[in-house]
Design a protein around this motif. Structure first.
Motif, PDB file in Angstrom:
ATOM      1  N   LEU A  15       0.829  -1.203   0.000  1.00  0.00           N
ATOM      2  CA  LEU A  15       0.000   0.000   0.000  1.00  0.00           C
ATOM      3  C   LEU A  15       0.863   1.253   0.000  1.00  0.00           C
ATOM      4  O   LEU A  15       0.575   2.220  -0.735  1.00  0.00           O
ATOM      5  CB  LEU A  15      -0.916  -0.011   1.219  1.00  0.00           C
ATOM      6  CG  LEU A  15      -1.883   1.169   1.353  1.00  0.00           C
ATOM      7  CD1 LEU A  15      -2.879   1.187   0.209  1.00  0.00           C
ATOM      8  CD2 LEU A  15      -2.614   1.119   2.695  1.00  0.00           C
ATOM      9  N   LEU A  16       1.922   1.253   0.808  1.00  0.00           N
ATOM     10  CA  LEU A  16       2.826   2.404   0.847  1.00  0.00           C
ATOM     11  C   LEU A  16       3.514   2.600  -0.503  1.00  0.00           C
ATOM     12  O   LEU A  16       3.621   3.728  -1.001  1.00  0.00           O
ATOM     13  CB  LEU A  16       3.869   2.204   1.952  1.00  0.00           C
ATOM     14  CG  LEU A  16       4.927   3.312   2.077  1.00  0.00           C
ATOM     15  CD1 LEU A  16       4.266   4.646   2.409  1.00  0.00           C
ATOM     16  CD2 LEU A  16       5.963   2.943   3.135  1.00  0.00           C
ATOM     17  N   SER A  17       3.961   1.513  -1.117  1.00  0.00           N
ATOM     18  CA  SER A  17       4.619   1.601  -2.433  1.00  0.00           C
ATOM     19  C   SER A  17       3.680   2.193  -3.470  1.00  0.00           C
ATOM     20  O   SER A  17       4.054   3.079  -4.249  1.00  0.00           O
ATOM     21  CB  SER A  17       5.086   0.211  -2.877  1.00  0.00           C
ATOM     22  OG  SER A  17       6.000  -0.341  -1.962  1.00  0.00           O
ATOM     23  N   TYR A  45      -6.533  -1.596  -5.112  1.00  0.00           N
ATOM     24  CA  TYR A  45      -5.436  -2.406  -4.571  1.00  0.00           C
ATOM     25  C   TYR A  45      -5.987  -3.489  -3.644  1.00  0.00           C
ATOM     26  O   TYR A  45      -5.659  -4.683  -3.787  1.00  0.00           O
ATOM     27  CB  TYR A  45      -4.451  -1.502  -3.823  1.00  0.00           C
ATOM     28  CG  TYR A  45      -3.436  -2.245  -2.972  1.00  0.00           C
ATOM     29  CD1 TYR A  45      -2.423  -2.995  -3.564  1.00  0.00           C
ATOM     30  CD2 TYR A  45      -3.498  -2.179  -1.573  1.00  0.00           C
ATOM     31  CE1 TYR A  45      -1.488  -3.669  -2.780  1.00  0.00           C
ATOM     32  CE2 TYR A  45      -2.566  -2.841  -0.787  1.00  0.00           C
ATOM     33  CZ  TYR A  45      -1.567  -3.583  -1.400  1.00  0.00           C
ATOM     34  OH  TYR A  45      -0.648  -4.250  -0.628  1.00  0.00           O
ATOM     35  N   PHE A  46      -6.835  -3.090  -2.696  1.00  0.00           N
ATOM     36  CA  PHE A  46      -7.400  -4.080  -1.774  1.00  0.00           C
ATOM     37  C   PHE A  46      -8.316  -5.056  -2.500  1.00  0.00           C
ATOM     38  O   PHE A  46      -8.465  -6.210  -2.078  1.00  0.00           O
ATOM     39  CB  PHE A  46      -8.143  -3.378  -0.634  1.00  0.00           C
ATOM     40  CG  PHE A  46      -7.235  -2.740   0.375  1.00  0.00           C
ATOM     41  CD1 PHE A  46      -6.381  -3.509   1.148  1.00  0.00           C
ATOM     42  CD2 PHE A  46      -7.215  -1.358   0.541  1.00  0.00           C
ATOM     43  CE1 PHE A  46      -5.533  -2.932   2.071  1.00  0.00           C
ATOM     44  CE2 PHE A  46      -6.373  -0.767   1.472  1.00  0.00           C
ATOM     45  CZ  PHE A  46      -5.517  -1.558   2.239  1.00  0.00           C
ATOM     46  N   SER A  47      -8.912  -4.617  -3.606  1.00  0.00           N
ATOM     47  CA  SER A  47      -9.779  -5.515  -4.385  1.00  0.00           C
ATOM     48  C   SER A  47      -8.981  -6.626  -5.058  1.00  0.00           C
ATOM     49  O   SER A  47      -9.355  -7.799  -5.000  1.00  0.00           O
ATOM     50  CB  SER A  47     -10.552  -4.726  -5.439  1.00  0.00           C
ATOM     51  OG  SER A  47     -11.409  -3.782  -4.853  1.00  0.00           O
ATOM     52  N   VAL A  48      -7.854  -6.262  -5.702  1.00  0.00           N
ATOM     53  CA  VAL A  48      -7.096  -7.268  -6.451  1.00  0.00           C
ATOM     54  C   VAL A  48      -6.260  -8.160  -5.544  1.00  0.00           C
ATOM     55  O   VAL A  48      -5.700  -9.164  -6.003  1.00  0.00           O
ATOM     56  CB  VAL A  48      -6.192  -6.612  -7.530  1.00  0.00           C
ATOM     57  CG1 VAL A  48      -7.030  -5.840  -8.526  1.00  0.00           C
ATOM     58  CG2 VAL A  48      -5.135  -5.724  -6.896  1.00  0.00           C
ATOM     59  N   LEU A  49      -6.172  -7.812  -4.252  1.00  0.00           N
ATOM     60  CA  LEU A  49      -5.489  -8.705  -3.312  1.00  0.00           C
ATOM     61  C   LEU A  49      -6.222 -10.039  -3.177  1.00  0.00           C
ATOM     62  O   LEU A  49      -5.674 -11.004  -2.635  1.00  0.00           O
ATOM     63  CB  LEU A  49      -5.371  -8.043  -1.933  1.00  0.00           C
ATOM     64  CG  LEU A  49      -4.302  -6.948  -1.796  1.00  0.00           C
ATOM     65  CD1 LEU A  49      -4.352  -6.328  -0.412  1.00  0.00           C
ATOM     66  CD2 LEU A  49      -2.908  -7.489  -2.085  1.00  0.00           C
ATOM     67  N   PRO A  56       3.005  -7.487  -6.333  1.00  0.00           N
ATOM     68  CA  PRO A  56       2.483  -7.457  -7.706  1.00  0.00           C
ATOM     69  C   PRO A  56       1.161  -6.690  -7.814  1.00  0.00           C
ATOM     70  O   PRO A  56       0.920  -6.012  -8.818  1.00  0.00           O
ATOM     71  CB  PRO A  56       2.294  -8.946  -8.043  1.00  0.00           C
ATOM     72  CG  PRO A  56       3.268  -9.652  -7.166  1.00  0.00           C
ATOM     73  CD  PRO A  56       3.281  -8.864  -5.891  1.00  0.00           C
ATOM     74  N   ALA A  57       0.316  -6.791  -6.765  1.00  0.00           N
ATOM     75  CA  ALA A  57      -0.954  -6.053  -6.777  1.00  0.00           C
ATOM     76  C   ALA A  57      -0.714  -4.549  -6.813  1.00  0.00           C
ATOM     77  O   ALA A  57      -1.378  -3.812  -7.547  1.00  0.00           O
ATOM     78  CB  ALA A  57      -1.786  -6.427  -5.557  1.00  0.00           C
ATOM     79  N   ALA A  58       0.262  -4.079  -6.012  1.00  0.00           N
ATOM     80  CA  ALA A  58       0.571  -2.648  -5.981  1.00  0.00           C
ATOM     81  C   ALA A  58       1.060  -2.157  -7.343  1.00  0.00           C
ATOM     82  O   ALA A  58       0.611  -1.122  -7.846  1.00  0.00           O
ATOM     83  CB  ALA A  58       1.621  -2.369  -4.901  1.00  0.00           C
ATOM     84  N   LEU A  63       0.393   0.432 -12.666  1.00  0.00           N
ATOM     85  CA  LEU A  63       0.484   0.380 -14.130  1.00  0.00           C
ATOM     86  C   LEU A  63      -0.863   0.672 -14.781  1.00  0.00           C
ATOM     87  O   LEU A  63      -0.919   1.303 -15.853  1.00  0.00           O
ATOM     88  CB  LEU A  63       1.012  -0.984 -14.579  1.00  0.00           C
ATOM     89  CG  LEU A  63       2.499  -1.242 -14.281  1.00  0.00           C
ATOM     90  CD1 LEU A  63       2.881  -2.672 -14.632  1.00  0.00           C
ATOM     91  CD2 LEU A  63       3.379  -0.251 -15.051  1.00  0.00           C
ATOM     92  N   ILE A  64      -1.960   0.240 -14.148  1.00  0.00           N
ATOM     93  CA  ILE A  64      -3.295   0.609 -14.649  1.00  0.00           C
ATOM     94  C   ILE A  64      -3.437   2.129 -14.651  1.00  0.00           C
ATOM     95  O   ILE A  64      -3.945   2.737 -15.607  1.00  0.00           O
ATOM     96  CB  ILE A  64      -4.394  -0.025 -13.770  1.00  0.00           C
ATOM     97  CG1 ILE A  64      -4.464  -1.532 -13.989  1.00  0.00           C
ATOM     98  CG2 ILE A  64      -5.745   0.626 -14.033  1.00  0.00           C
ATOM     99  CD1 ILE A  64      -5.092  -1.956 -15.285  1.00  0.00           C
TER     100      ILE A  64
END
Length: 556
Positions: A15-17, A45-49, A56-58, A63-64
């Motif tokens: 999340l920080l990244s 971010y929390f959705s794709v976790l 990778p999620a971050a 990138l999106i």
């Protein structure tokens, strides 16, 4: 020494990244940062976790965001139109923009695929994030259909965070809210206009059924990116139409450098496209009434054979759906035409040859003709020659189109005369070409028009324009000529009354001059007598072109 990402508390480090990367991207792209810009990136971010590991999620969400910003900046540079949610749902249109892109977008897509490949994971603890996934997914669906739902969790969260939706200027909305917040906020722009009392209801009583009708055949030609200046600063081959006897007017397009469908919407409906954001084809094609009260339908109701032609695929801008609903009895697209060189944008001769054939068929059947032709050959981009910003290529293309139009016009006039039919031709530019650096160098635009400038078209960014600047920004040429008309001054009158008026005024002026009466067009003609500055003012448009007019004329 080898760098290693922290292994403990990866969700928080991810999340920080994401927060740092997203903030840096916004500062780099827009020189503007508010903490609320991170709201949608965090939620996604929390959705794709649910299916990706934290790091990778971050990077996936970052990138999106990069992809959205890149497409937004490209679209702004080429058309001065911001990226919006409808562009996602019209992904097929992207195939026509391949010639504008570079390595950046493919690189981002490869990065996204790598994030999924390296990060895919399904563990029980990831189910903890499933509620966030469903909350976001449900909110997106509800926002996509705003007339069918109440407030949703994400929009409520936006209100709590005091996210300010700049609905009057989507470019500013991207800048102030970030691209991902912006995409969510622009999902509701597909809401159908309400119905209600119309400001011209009483005008039906004043229509004179005995008023003379000339009812000539009408060829209305939308000329792709066709432009010439009204002074000597940037004269192009389309100005040669005056030498052929065409009456000239300068009219005001709602768009610049692209977005042809906005100008097309205005000339086919007599309604301003900027009054009701999202009213054009892209949002509403499927929901327009099958009997929308557009220009082609009015002509059809007056005994005209109505048809359209465009040397491009019918699904582009959903014209294959919209044109029949607007009253065209037939529409012809690329699959009805053929050209040997295999080029993406054929010379407009293929369009005019088909139009001439169809006109001959209408005359043989004893029918009056209303034809709407959309040219395509002069579409950008225009290759630079010795630093000219593409002017040489543009003028060469435009010169061919103008000559081919004149050849078509002469042949059509000959057919009309053989059949004792009057005929009138109206040709207009849909918008200026995307050649901002040329307009800047030739002083069509001065420094006050831009918030950023540079050595290429892509380097220029328009600032918020005042009403006088909006008129210059939208200026395009229109030419009118008639043959065999009982009133020899009709063409000149149409041009004179259209001078310095938005394109949406043309249907009223044209219909009045050839004797086709309609209560709304009478109202439109009267409204269009206001000053040009009023006619580009959002508050004026809101007052005179009410939501109910759109609802009544275009929707069931």
């Amino acid at each position: 020494m080898r760098f290693r990402l922290p292994q403990n508390k990866q969700v928080l480090w991810g999340l920080l990244s994401l927060s740092v990367l997203s903030a840096l991207l916004q500062l780099y792209a827009f020189k503007y940062l508010l903490i609320v810009k991170l709201l949608m990136p965090w939620l996604l971010y929390f959705s794709v976790l649910v299916f990706l590991r934290p790091y990778p999620a971050a990077f996936f969400i970052f990138l999106i965001e990069c992809l959205g910003v890149r497409i937004h900046l490209m679209k702004m540079a080429l058309t001065n139109s911001p990226f919006e949610a409808s562009d996602i749902f019209a992904w097929k249109q992207a195939f026509f923009l391949k010639s504008y892109t570079d390595y950046v977008i493919p690189a981002i897509v490869i990065g996204l695929l790598l994030c999924v490949w390296k990060g895919i994971s399904f563990k029980k603890k990831q189910l903890l994030f499933l509620p966030v996934f469903f909350m976001v997914a449900m909110s997106i669906v509800q926002e996509r259909h705003p007339t069918e739902s109440q407030a949703n969790p994400v929009s409520s969260l936006f209100k709590l965070a005091r996210v300010t939706y700049v609905d009057w200027n989507f470019a500013t909305n991207v800048k102030e809210n970030g691209i991902l917040n912006h995409i969510f906020l622009t999902l509701p722009t597909g809401q159908i206009p309400a119905k209600g009392k119309l400001p011209y209801e009483d005008l039906n009583a004043v229509i004179d059924p005995k008023k003379a009708k000339y009812e000539p055949d009408v060829f209305l030609v939308l000329c792709e990116s066709c432009y010439t200046s009204s002074n000597e600063s940037f004269v192009t081959p389309i100005a040669d139409l005056e030498k052929d006897g065409f009456a000239h007017a300068t009219v005001i397009s709602p768009v610049y450098g692209g977005m042809t469908a906005e100008a097309e919407f205005e000339v086919l409906t007599g309604l301003p496209s900027r009054r009701y954001k999202g009213i054009d084809f892209q949002y509403f094609a499927e929901r327009y009434s099958a009997k929308a009260e557009a220009v082609p339908r009015i002509f059809a109701e007056n005994g005209y054979d109505t048809w359209s032609a465009h040397a491009n695929d019918g699904f582009f801008w959903k014209r294959d759906i919209v044109h029949p609903k607007f009253g065209f009895e037939r529409s012809f697209f690329a699959d009805s035409m053929s050209w040997s060189d295999g080029s993406k944008y054929p010379e407009d001769k293929v369009l005019f040859d088909l139009a001439l054939t169809k006109y001959a068929d209408s005359l043989k059947a004893g029918k009056k003709t209303f034809a709407f032709l959309i040219s395509v050959y002069t579409h950008g981009p225009y290759a630079d020659t010795d630093g000219d910003g593409g002017e040489a290529v543009y003028k060469e293309k435009l010169g061919k189109t103008v000559q081919q139009f004149l050849d078509f016009k002469n042949a059509a006039v000959k057919l009309a005369q053989q059949n004792n039919r009057p005929v009138i031709f109206v040709i207009f530019g849909d918008h200026k070409p995307a050649m901002t650096i040329s307009f800047y160098k030739r002083h069509e635009f001065d420094d006050d028009y831009f918030s950023a400038r540079g050595s290429r078209n892509e380097s220029f960014q328009f600032s918020t324009l005042n009403r006088s600047q909006q008129i210059v920004y939208g200026k395009v040429p229109m030419y009118v000529k008639g043959y065999g008309l009982k009133d020899a001054g009709v063409a000149e009158a149409i041009a004179k009354e259209s001078e310095q008026r938005p394109i949406f005024c043309l249907p009223g002026i044209l219909s009045e001059r050839i004797g086709i009466q309609n209560a709304y067009y009478n109202y439109l003609v009267d409204t269009c007598r206001k000053s040009p500055e009023d006619l580009v003012d959002p508050e004026f448009l809101k007052k005179y072109f009410t939501e109910e007019i759109y609802g009544d004329r275009l929707f069931d």
